[in-house]
Design a protein around this motif. Structure first.
Motif, short mmCIF file in Angstrom:
data_model
loop_
_atom_site.label_atom_id
_atom_site.label_comp_id
_atom_site.label_asym_id
_atom_site.label_seq_id
_atom_site.Cartn_x
_atom_site.Cartn_y
_atom_site.Cartn_z
N GLY A 1 -41.53 30.39 -18.40
CA GLY A 1 -42.86 29.87 -18.69
C GLY A 1 -42.91 29.31 -20.09
N PRO A 2 -43.86 28.42 -20.31
CA PRO A 2 -43.92 27.73 -21.60
C PRO A 2 -44.43 28.59 -22.75
CG PRO A 2 -45.73 27.02 -20.19
CD PRO A 2 -44.84 27.91 -19.37
N THR A 3 -45.18 29.66 -22.45
CA THR A 3 -45.70 30.50 -23.53
C THR A 3 -45.24 31.94 -23.34
OG1 THR A 3 -47.74 31.13 -22.40
CG2 THR A 3 -47.77 29.04 -23.65
N ARG A 4 -45.31 32.70 -24.43
CA ARG A 4 -44.96 34.11 -24.34
C ARG A 4 -45.89 34.84 -23.38
NH1 ARG A 4 -45.17 38.93 -24.98
NH2 ARG A 4 -47.31 38.96 -25.65
N ALA A 5 -47.17 34.47 -23.36
CA ALA A 5 -48.13 35.10 -22.44
C ALA A 5 -47.75 34.84 -20.99
CB ALA A 5 -49.55 34.60 -22.73
N ASP A 6 -47.32 33.61 -20.68
CA ASP A 6 -46.87 33.29 -19.32
C ASP A 6 -45.65 34.13 -18.95
OD1 ASP A 6 -48.82 31.30 -18.98
OD2 ASP A 6 -47.47 29.71 -19.70
N ARG A 7 -44.70 34.22 -19.89
CA ARG A 7 -43.48 34.99 -19.61
C ARG A 7 -43.79 36.47 -19.41
NH1 ARG A 7 -41.95 31.29 -23.65
NH2 ARG A 7 -41.94 32.89 -25.28
N GLU A 8 -44.71 37.00 -20.23
CA GLU A 8 -45.10 38.40 -20.07
C GLU A 8 -45.75 38.65 -18.72
OE1 GLU A 8 -48.29 41.50 -21.95
OE2 GLU A 8 -47.14 40.29 -23.38
N CYS A 9 -46.63 37.77 -18.32
CA CYS A 9 -47.31 37.89 -17.02
C CYS A 9 -46.29 37.93 -15.88
CB CYS A 9 -48.29 36.74 -16.85
SG CYS A 9 -49.27 36.83 -15.34
N ARG A 10 -45.32 37.05 -15.94
CA ARG A 10 -44.28 37.01 -14.90
C ARG A 10 -43.40 38.26 -14.93
NH1 ARG A 10 -43.29 32.16 -12.17
NH2 ARG A 10 -41.13 32.79 -11.95
N ALA A 11 -43.07 38.74 -16.12
CA ALA A 11 -42.25 39.95 -16.23
C ALA A 11 -42.99 41.15 -15.65
CB ALA A 11 -41.88 40.21 -17.69
N LEU A 12 -44.25 41.29 -15.99
CA LEU A 12 -45.03 42.41 -15.46
C LEU A 12 -45.20 42.32 -13.95
CD1 LEU A 12 -47.68 42.81 -18.30
CD2 LEU A 12 -45.71 44.29 -17.79
N ALA A 13 -45.36 41.10 -13.44
CA ALA A 13 -45.45 40.92 -11.99
C ALA A 13 -44.14 41.33 -11.32
CB ALA A 13 -45.81 39.48 -11.66
#
Length: 196
Positions: free
Chosen positions: A167-179
């Motif tokens: 994902g383009p942002t750290r928030a996007d990457r965190e959301c995907r990791a938690l999912a």
């Protein structure tokens, strides 16, 4: 024409070793940010600029790209180990710190897979040693009978989650990791760096 300082002017203090330690820490932090945004092949000049130092300072601390990436990886692994060493730490707590590093540092994701890929044997060996340290930190908190307790399941789950960290942002990457952790049925604590 040579300029002499006016008597009331003060030259900046030369902090010597303190400046060196500060510059090194700034370079590691800058590298983590640049690698997260642009990958491991990002220009070293961008890292020096982000750290607020010249390229000469970068090369005094890190003679090449591998040394700099190694320093970022070492800091990532050390924070996971520190989180694992806290009294009363749970697997979820340690996974929260590790997941922060996954979402923040492309170099950390590379570490978790580097020993499986090609490349120089010394880099693969170093990556394997660091990956084993991460596994020890996590495995020490697996409750008996945990779904990831089988021989290779824990690091396979970490690899699966790291593959989802895009994902383009750290928030996007965190959301995907938690999912991804949620899909694996694994609880993760607050996603943050380790604060000593």
């Amino acid at each position: 024409m040579m300029q002499h300082p006016v008597p009331d002017e003060r030259r900046p203090a030369n902090d010597g070793p303190k400046a060196a330690a500060r510059n090194r820490a700034a370079l590691v932090n800058a590298a983590r940010e640049i690698y997260a945004a642009y990958g491991l092949d990002a220009p070293l000049s961008a890292i020096a600029r982000r750290a607020g130092v010249g390229q000469g300072v970068l090369y005094r601390h890190f003679p090449d790209r591998v040394a700099l990436a190694g320093a970022v990886l070492e800091e990532n692994v050390r924070q996971v180990e520190q989180a694992a060493a806290v009294d009363n730490a749970t697997l979820a707590d340690v996974l929260g710190v590790m997941t922060w590093h996954l979402t923040e540092s492309a170099a950390f994701i590379g570490l978790l897979h580097a020993h499986e890929s090609g490349g120089p044997s010394d880099i693969r060996a170093h990556a394997l040693a660091l990956s084993e340290r991460v596994e020890r930190g996590l495995r020490g908190h697996l409750p008996d009978g945990h779904r990831l307790g089988a021989a290779n399941d824990l690091m396979l789950a970490v690899a699966m989650v790291s593959g989802a960290v895009t994902g383009p942002t750290r928030a996007d990457r965190e959301c995907r990791a938690l999912a991804a952790w949620r899909l694996l049925g694994v609880e993760v604590g607050p996603v943050r760096p380790f604060d000593s």
